[in-house]
Design a protein around this motif. Structure first.
Motif, PDB file in Angstrom:
ATOM      1  N   PRO A 121       0.928  -1.218   0.129  1.00 17.67           N
ATOM      2  CA  PRO A 121       0.092   0.082   0.036  1.00 17.67           C
ATOM      3  C   PRO A 121       0.516   1.145   0.113  1.00 17.67           C
ATOM      4  N   GLU A 122       1.987   1.283   0.471  1.00 21.83           N
ATOM      5  CA  GLU A 122       3.004   2.259   0.371  1.00 21.83           C
ATOM      6  C   GLU A 122       3.141   2.864  -0.855  1.00 21.83           C
ATOM      7  N   LEU A 123       3.419   2.173  -1.801  1.00 22.06           N
ATOM      8  CA  LEU A 123       3.425   2.289  -3.203  1.00 22.06           C
ATOM      9  C   LEU A 123       2.133   2.830  -3.748  1.00 22.06           C
ATOM     10  N   GLY A 124       1.143   2.315  -3.250  1.00 24.63           N
ATOM     11  CA  GLY A 124      -0.160   3.068  -3.581  1.00 24.63           C
ATOM     12  C   GLY A 124      -0.550   2.349  -5.293  1.00 24.63           C
ATOM     13  N   SER A 125      -0.851   3.576  -5.983  1.00 24.70           N
ATOM     14  CA  SER A 125      -1.508   3.413  -7.469  1.00 24.70           C
ATOM     15  C   SER A 125      -0.075   3.784  -8.049  1.00 24.70           C
ATOM     16  N   PHE A 126       1.122   3.646  -7.442  1.00 22.85           N
ATOM     17  CA  PHE A 126       2.225   4.286  -8.267  1.00 22.85           C
ATOM     18  C   PHE A 126       2.628   3.046  -9.095  1.00 22.85           C
ATOM     19  N   LEU A 127       2.374   1.845  -8.758  1.00 26.99           N
ATOM     20  CA  LEU A 127       2.962   0.591  -9.218  1.00 26.99           C
ATOM     21  C   LEU A 127       2.575   0.429 -10.702  1.00 26.99           C
ATOM     22  N   ILE A 128       1.517   0.818 -11.178  1.00 28.96           N
ATOM     23  CA  ILE A 128       1.175   0.811 -12.475  1.00 28.96           C
ATOM     24  C   ILE A 128       2.125   1.555 -13.245  1.00 28.96           C
ATOM     25  N   TYR A 129       2.519   2.768 -12.777  1.00 27.33           N
ATOM     26  CA  TYR A 129       3.246   3.791 -13.795  1.00 27.33           C
ATOM     27  C   TYR A 129       4.794   2.927 -13.779  1.00 27.33           C
ATOM     28  N   LEU A 130       5.275   2.356 -12.620  1.00 25.65           N
ATOM     29  CA  LEU A 130       6.459   1.734 -12.832  1.00 25.65           C
ATOM     30  C   LEU A 130       6.307   0.596 -13.872  1.00 25.65           C
ATOM     31  N   LEU A 131       5.107  -0.191 -13.842  1.00 22.16           N
ATOM     32  CA  LEU A 131       4.988  -1.195 -14.857  1.00 22.16           C
ATOM     33  C   LEU A 131       4.847  -0.736 -16.494  1.00 22.16           C
ATOM     34  N   MET A 132       4.460   0.673 -16.394  1.00 22.28           N
ATOM     35  CA  MET A 132       4.193   0.929 -17.876  1.00 22.28           C
ATOM     36  C   MET A 132       5.673   1.362 -18.192  1.00 22.28           C
ATOM     37  N   VAL A 133       6.312   2.213 -17.571  1.00 22.02           N
ATOM     38  CA  VAL A 133       7.781   2.565 -17.806  1.00 22.02           C
ATOM     39  C   VAL A 133       8.737   1.412 -18.261  1.00 22.02           C
ATOM     40  N   GLY A 134       8.603   0.155 -17.272  1.00 25.06           N
ATOM     41  CA  GLY A 134       9.483  -0.860 -17.550  1.00 25.06           C
ATOM     42  C   GLY A 134       8.822  -1.313 -18.823  1.00 25.06           C
ATOM     43  N   VAL A 135       7.786  -1.656 -19.146  1.00 23.76           N
ATOM     44  CA  VAL A 135       7.088  -2.192 -20.321  1.00 23.76           C
ATOM     45  C   VAL A 135       7.744  -1.470 -21.548  1.00 23.76           C
ATOM     46  N   LEU A 136       7.550  -0.017 -21.463  1.00 16.73           N
ATOM     47  CA  LEU A 136       7.947   0.833 -22.762  1.00 16.73           C
ATOM     48  C   LEU A 136       9.437   0.759 -22.760  1.00 16.73           C
ATOM     49  N   PHE A 137       9.990   0.639 -21.773  1.00 22.03           N
ATOM     50  CA  PHE A 137      11.667   0.653 -21.877  1.00 22.03           C
ATOM     51  C   PHE A 137      12.029  -0.821 -22.698  1.00 22.03           C
ATOM     52  N   TRP A 138      11.174  -1.842 -22.408  1.00 18.59           N
ATOM     53  CA  TRP A 138      11.603  -3.306 -23.015  1.00 18.59           C
ATOM     54  C   TRP A 138      11.181  -3.198 -24.316  1.00 18.59           C
ATOM     55  N   ARG A 139       9.637  -2.699 -24.515  1.00 17.87           N
ATOM     56  CA  ARG A 139       9.121  -2.671 -25.792  1.00 17.87           C
ATOM     57  C   ARG A 139       8.602  -1.501 -26.218  1.00 17.87           C
ATOM     58  N   PRO A 140       9.246  -0.280 -26.892  1.00 14.94           N
ATOM     59  CA  PRO A 140       8.761   0.988 -27.050  1.00 14.94           C
ATOM     60  C   PRO A 140       7.548   0.982 -27.897  1.00 14.94           C
ATOM     61  N   LEU A 141       7.213   0.026 -28.558  1.00 15.98           N
ATOM     62  CA  LEU A 141       5.948   0.107 -29.296  1.00 15.98           C
ATOM     63  C   LEU A 141       4.886  -0.478 -28.549  1.00 15.98           C
ATOM     64  N   GLY A 142       5.099  -1.052 -27.310  1.00 20.93           N
ATOM     65  CA  GLY A 142       4.182  -1.717 -26.502  1.00 20.93           C
ATOM     66  C   GLY A 142       4.016  -2.910 -26.645  1.00 20.93           C
ATOM     67  N   LEU A 143       3.603  -3.849 -26.016  1.00 24.52           N
ATOM     68  CA  LEU A 143       3.691  -5.514 -26.146  1.00 24.52           C
ATOM     69  C   LEU A 143       3.193  -6.038 -27.644  1.00 24.52           C
ATOM     70  N   PHE A 144       2.280  -5.401 -28.123  1.00 24.74           N
ATOM     71  CA  PHE A 144       1.636  -5.729 -29.588  1.00 24.74           C
ATOM     72  C   PHE A 144       2.012  -4.941 -30.602  1.00 24.74           C
ATOM     73  N   GLY A 145       2.625  -3.851 -30.283  1.00 23.42           N
ATOM     74  CA  GLY A 145       2.607  -2.633 -31.274  1.00 23.42           C
ATOM     75  C   GLY A 145       3.473  -2.949 -32.611  1.00 23.42           C
ATOM     76  N   LYS A 146       3.067  -2.381 -33.460  1.00 19.86           N
ATOM     77  CA  LYS A 146       3.807  -2.696 -34.902  1.00 19.86           C
ATOM     78  C   LYS A 146       4.421  -1.366 -35.271  1.00 19.86           C
ATOM     79  N   ARG A 147       3.866  -0.391 -34.674  1.00 21.03           N
ATOM     80  CA  ARG A 147       4.470   1.009 -35.330  1.00 21.03           C
ATOM     81  C   ARG A 147       4.195   2.179 -34.280  1.00 21.03           C
TER      82      ARG A 147
END
Lengths: 219, 287
Positions: free
Chosen positions: B261-287
Motif C-alpha cells: 500500500p505504500e506504493l499505492g497506485s504508483f505501481l502501474i506507472y512503474l509497470l508502464m515505464v518498464g514495459v515501454l523500456f523493454w518494448r517501446p511500441l507496446g507489447l503488441f505494437g507494430k508502429r
C-alpha cells in the motif's frame, strides 16, 4: 502539370497513354479518379460530368483504377483483397482465378507476401472485381520480369478483346502498350504531342522513336 | 495467503477487464485512424451518466442501461466526428490533443452542472450482487459479469475486424486510404462508423465502471490516464494487446494497493515505464 489535354474513349475502346517519365501520365489518371484536383475542364463518364464526385463515387460509377506501385492491401489476404471492394457483375472470384490461376494458389497469403508479379495480378484482379466499365492501368508492367510481362499482357489482351473491357493503358513499354490498344496519344511537356492509331504508330518507327524512343523495348 | 492472492488476481483481472472495455475503442481509433482522441474518457463518462439517468430517472433495468450507454455514446461520438473531429484528421497531433483535451474540460463542466460534483451510485440488479463461494473464496458476481462482458466484447471485435467484409474494409482503408477510395470504398463513412463503435464501447465501459469505481465529473480525466496507459502498453491498434495490457494493469493496480500500500497506485506507472523500456511500441505494437 497537364494543360489542355483532352482525350476521349468510346465504350469498349482502348487507348495507350505514352510519354517519357514525368510528363504527367499518372497525374492524368489520378485526376480522372478525383484523387488530384481538376483546375479546369471536366471529366465526363457515360456522358455525365463526374468532376465534382468523390473518388469512391467515381469508382462506383464504373471507373476502374489500377494504381501504380502495386498498392495491394498488406494486412488483407489475397482473397480479401479481391472481395473487399467487389461489386456484383461479370467478374467474380472464379473468373479472376481463371484469369490469374496463381492468385488462387495464394489466396490465403497476406497481400505483402506476394512476388511483384503476383502483386500486380492482384491489383488488376482487385479492380476487375469492382466490375468497372473502363480500366485505367497505370504502368502495370513496370519493373516485372519478362515472363510475368508476357503473362500479364496475355491477360490484358483477354480482357480487352474477349471481354470488350475499355482500357486506358499508361506505359513506358511503348511497343507492348501499342500492341494492346486501338488508339494512342503521346504526352510531352504536359500537352498532347501526337495522336494516332496504335497500329500505325507502332509501324511508324520514326515518330515513335522521336517521342518515346528511350523506352522502346529492344527485341 | 494463496487465497488472498487468488482473490487479488481475480479482482485485478475484473478491474483490468473494465479498463479494457473503456480503452479498446481508443486503441482502435488511435492505431487505425491515427486520430488522437483524448476525449475518449469523456465518452466513457457520458455512458456512465446515461446509465444513471436510465436506471434512476427512467427507472429501467441496468440491463437496459448498458446498451443505452453504448448507443448514446456512439451517437454522440458520430455527431462529434462528423462535425468536429473530421476537420482535425489532417492537422497535426498537437491540434488534435489540444482540441480533444478542451472537450474533456467542457464535458467535465457539463457533468458538474447537471449532476453536481458528488459521487453517483447506481442500482444494479440483485442477480449481479453478492458472490459465489468456491473453496472458501468469495468471487464477486459483478466482477465475474465484467469479465464475461469483456470476453464477449473481445470476441465480437476480433470477429468483426478479422472475419467480416466491414472489417476488411476498415483494414483496407487503414492500409491505403487513397487506393481504398479509388476502388469505391467510402472511407469517410467507414471511419465514422469505426469511431462511433469506439465511443460506444467507452460508453459501455463507463456504465460498467460505476459499480466498481464510482462516477463523478473527474471520471473523464482520471480514467483517461488509465486508458492511455493501456493503449501505450498494449500497442496501438492491437485488440489483443489492449486485452493483455488491461489485464496486467488491473492486476498490478489491485495487487499493488493490497500488498504494497505504500506504493499505492504508483505501481502501474512503474509497470508502464518498464514495459515501454523493454518494448517501446507496446507489447503488441507494430508502429
Amino acid at each position: 502539370m497537364l494543360d489542355h489535354v483532352s482525350v476521349a474513349l468510346p465504350v469498349g475502346g482502348s487507348l495507350a497513354l505514352l510519354g517519357r517519365n514525368g510528363v504527367g501520365k499518372t497525374t492524368m489518371i489520378l485526376t480522372i479518379m478525383g484523387i488530384l484536383p481538376l483546375s479546369g475542364g471536366s471529366v465526363r463518364f457515360h456522358g455525365q460530368d463526374v468532376s465534382t464526385l468523390a473518388p469512391h463515387q467515381r469508382a462506383r460509377r464504373g471507373i476502374g483504377w489500377v494504381p501504380q506501385e502495386r498498392d495491394v492491401f498488406p494486412s488483407l489476404t489475397v482473397e480479401e483483397n479481391l472481395t473487399v471492394a467487389g461489386r456484383p457483375g461479370r467478374w467474380d472470384l472464379a473468373s479472376i482465378y481463371g484469369l490469374f490461376p496463381r492468385l488462387q494458389e495464394r489466396k490465403g497469403n497476406m497481400g505483402n507476401q506476394l512476388s511483384g508479379g503476383e502483386q500486380q495480378m492482384l491489383t488488376i484482379g482487385r479492380t476487375l472485381m469492382t466490375n468497372p466499365d473502363v480500366l485505367l492501368l497505370d504502368e502495370p508492367l513496370e519493373g516485372l520480369a519478362p515472363i510475368i510481362v508476357e503473362e500479364l499482357t496475355a491477360a490484358i489482351r483477354r480482357m480487352a478483346t474477349d471481354e470488350g473491357m475499355a482500357l486506358v493503358l499508361v506505359e513506358q513499354h511503348a511497343e507492348v502498350a501499342l500492341d494492346l490498344t486501338e488508339d494512342a496519344v503521346v504526352i510531352e511537356r504536359g500537352v498532347i504531342a501526337h495522336r494516332a492509331k496504335s497500329r500505325e504508330l507502332l509501324a511508324d518507327r520514326e515518330t515513335l522513336d522521336r517521342f518515346v524512343g528511350l523506352n522502346l523495348v529492344a527485341d | 495467503m494463496t487465497g488472498n492472492l487468488l482473490i487479488v488476481l481475480f479482482d485485478g483481472l475484473a478491474f483490468g477487464m473494465l479498463l479494457f472495455v473503456l480503452s479498446v475503442g481508443l486503441s482502435v481509433t488511435l492505431g487505425l485512424m491515427n486520430f488522437v482522441n483524448l476525449g475518449h474518457g469523456a465518452f466513457g463518462m457520458l455512458g456512465g451518466y446515461l446509465a444513471l439517468v436510465v436506471t434512476r430517472e427512467a427507472g429501467l433495468s441496468f440491463f437496459v442501461a448498458l446498451p443505452a450507454a453504448f448507443v448514446g455514446a456512439a451517437v454522440v461520438g458520430i455527431a462529434c466526428e462528423r462535425t468536429l473531429f473530421r476537420r482535425l484528421y489532417r492537422s497535426g497531433e498537437l491540434n488534435q490533443v489540444l482540441f480533444t483535451v478542451g472537450l474533456v474540460f467542457v464535458a467535465t463542466s457539463i457533468a458538474t452542472f447537471l449532476f453536481g460534483t458528488g459521487q453517483q451510485p447506481i442500482q444494479i440488479p440483485d442477480m449481479l450482487r453478492g458472490w459465489v463461494e468456491i473453496g472458501g473464496l468469495r468471487f464477486g458476481i459483478y466482477r465475474i459479469f465484467l469479465i464475461v462482458v469483456a470476453l464477449v466484447v473481445t470476441a465480437a471485435l476480433v470477429f468483426g475486424l478479422e472475419f467480416t467484409r466491414f472489417g476488411a474494409k476498415v483494414r483496407a482503408a487503414v492500409d491505403n486510404q487513397r487506393v481504398a477510395q479509388g476502388l469505391g470504398i467510402d472511407v469517410d463513412t467507414i471511419f465514422a462508423i469505426t469511431f462511433a463503435l469506439g465511443c460506444g464501447l467507452a460508453g459501455l465501459g463507463g456504465a460498467l465502471a460505476i459499480e466498481i469505481v464510482g462516477l463523478d465529473p473527474t471520471f473523464a480525466i482520471h480514467y483517461l490516464i488509465y486508458v492511455l496507459i493501456v493503449v501505450a502498453v498494449g500497442g496501438l491498434g492491437s485488440i489483443g494487446g489492449s486485452f493483455v495490457a488491461a489485464a496486467l494493469l488491473g492486476i498490478a493496480d489491485v495487487a499493488g494497493k493490497y500488498f504494497v500500500p505504500e506504493l499505492g497506485s504508483f505501481l502501474i506507472y512503474l509497470l508502464m515505464v518498464g514495459v515501454l523500456f523493454w518494448r517501446p511500441l507496446g507489447l503488441f505494437g507494430k508502429r
